[in-house]
Design a protein around this motif. Sequence first.
Motif, short mmCIF file in Angstrom:
data_model
loop_
_atom_site.label_atom_id
_atom_site.label_comp_id
_atom_site.label_asym_id
_atom_site.label_seq_id
_atom_site.Cartn_x
_atom_site.Cartn_y
_atom_site.Cartn_z
N THR A 396 0.79 -1.23 0.00
CA THR A 396 0.00 0.00 0.00
C THR A 396 0.82 1.28 0.00
OG1 THR A 396 -0.12 -0.17 2.42
CG2 THR A 396 -1.98 -1.05 1.17
N ALA A 410 -6.04 -1.87 1.30
CA ALA A 410 -6.20 -0.93 2.41
C ALA A 410 -6.93 -1.60 3.58
CB ALA A 410 -6.95 0.31 1.94
N ARG A 413 -4.55 -3.91 5.47
CA ARG A 413 -3.62 -3.15 6.32
C ARG A 413 -4.34 -2.62 7.56
NH1 ARG A 413 0.73 1.58 4.60
NH2 ARG A 413 1.30 2.16 6.73
N GLY A 414 -5.55 -2.10 7.37
CA GLY A 414 -6.29 -1.56 8.50
C GLY A 414 -6.61 -2.61 9.54
N HIS A 429 -7.00 3.54 7.44
CA HIS A 429 -6.96 2.62 6.30
C HIS A 429 -8.29 1.91 6.07
CE1 HIS A 429 -2.48 3.03 6.77
NE2 HIS A 429 -2.66 3.22 5.49
N GLU A 432 -10.30 4.41 4.30
CA GLU A 432 -9.81 4.51 2.92
C GLU A 432 -10.36 3.38 2.06
OE1 GLU A 432 -5.62 4.54 0.38
OE2 GLU A 432 -5.56 4.37 2.56
#
Length: 463
Positions: A396, A410, A413-414, A429, A432
């Motif tokens: 990312t 995203a 990752r979040g 994230h 996003e």
Amino acid sequence: MENQQEERRRWAGRRVLVGSVVGCAVLGGVLTLLPWEARTGAPPAPAPGAQALAAVTTGVPAALPDLAVLIDERESRVREHPGDARSWAVLGAAYVELGRRTADPAYYPKAERALRTSLKVRAKGNAEALGGLAALANARRDFRAARTWGEAALKLEPKRWTTYPLLIDAYTGTGEYKAAKRTLDRLLELRSGPAVLARAGAVYRDHGWREDAAAALSDAAAAAEAPAERAAYLERGGQLAWERGDREGALRHFQEAVRLDPDQRAAQAGQGRALAALGRITEALNAYRVALAKQPLPEYALELGELYESLGLGQAARVQYDVLRDQVRRATAAGADEQLVLGRFEADHGDPQAAVRRLRAEWKRQPGIAVADALGWALHRAGNDEEALRFARIATDRTKGGGVRSALYAYHRGMIERDLERSGPARRHLQEALRINPYFSALHVARARRALDELGEPAPEAL
């Protein structure tokens, strides 16, 4: 920032040069294309075999009926003239295209035999066979081999423009994004036209330049003459629309692609994706089933299985997951690499530890962004969040090559950051992901929303 803007202006300028007089439709709108037969003064269409020959030798999609004719013609030719190196190379390229279009990996060993026979018959100066072997390696997802064959072909004939798209795919698969950019630069100097515009669109997308990518693909679809080629570029435009959460625009692109080429199964699966996001579940299930019946790709089975799972239909989901496993076994037997999709499946629906082992090996072989994301997620599912975050950042972070604007990346990752108790980055994230595409996954969108609710609003001192 100034350097990045300058870079984008330079690339946008190149796109304008290539597509100078071609009309550009907005991605979310309806793309209206005048049929070739209706154009004033249009010459009669070439014979099916000739159409497919023109397609496979320039690396563009061919209609399946035309492809069957070409294969029959070339099989007859090499039986009568076994020393015809070019016919062997064309036959091999046609097998690659047929295997890719039908998701039948049994054609790949046939393609390899034909292409190696071409090299045996004419060992020196046979760039066509080398390019065919690069295309075969890309179809098998063996990007390192594709790079080797493609570079060998380019060394023989540096101005053979059809080699450059093969190398762009190979470099992208091995994570060599700067090399992919340089190769596109050279391609744009050598050639213009719809196939080049479509390839440029793919590179722009990988750099996160979605407007440039959409314009290039729209130009490519408007300029393409053969229905199968036009349909392929519309399907890619639909994918871009989907990636930014434009359900209606994506559906229009996919529907038009299927109208032009009923064998465009990627667009059929795309319809399933968009229809499910629009709440038209019965139509979505039917679209996926049609796509899988004719092009049983593991990723379609995974998407359909997850749609069933989101509907609470666990048994139906398990049937699709069995289809996925069977297709991966068949692909592996034919020399194809489906470890990425198998690793993604195992991480969420099987054995996360097995997913980590598979994806570590894949990362070592060909460290592309998609593999970084999948490995990071598998590590998270296996309980190793610190290492997972390292790979999620690669997928990312633009400075590490992760320019693709992906809601799924995203989200991954979040969720990793949430479990590491990094609330601020996790919230950012996850938001996003839902901003990029609020419908990115039948299963994971609801989980993203729940995670955001649990995180709550940031503390006042953090604002």
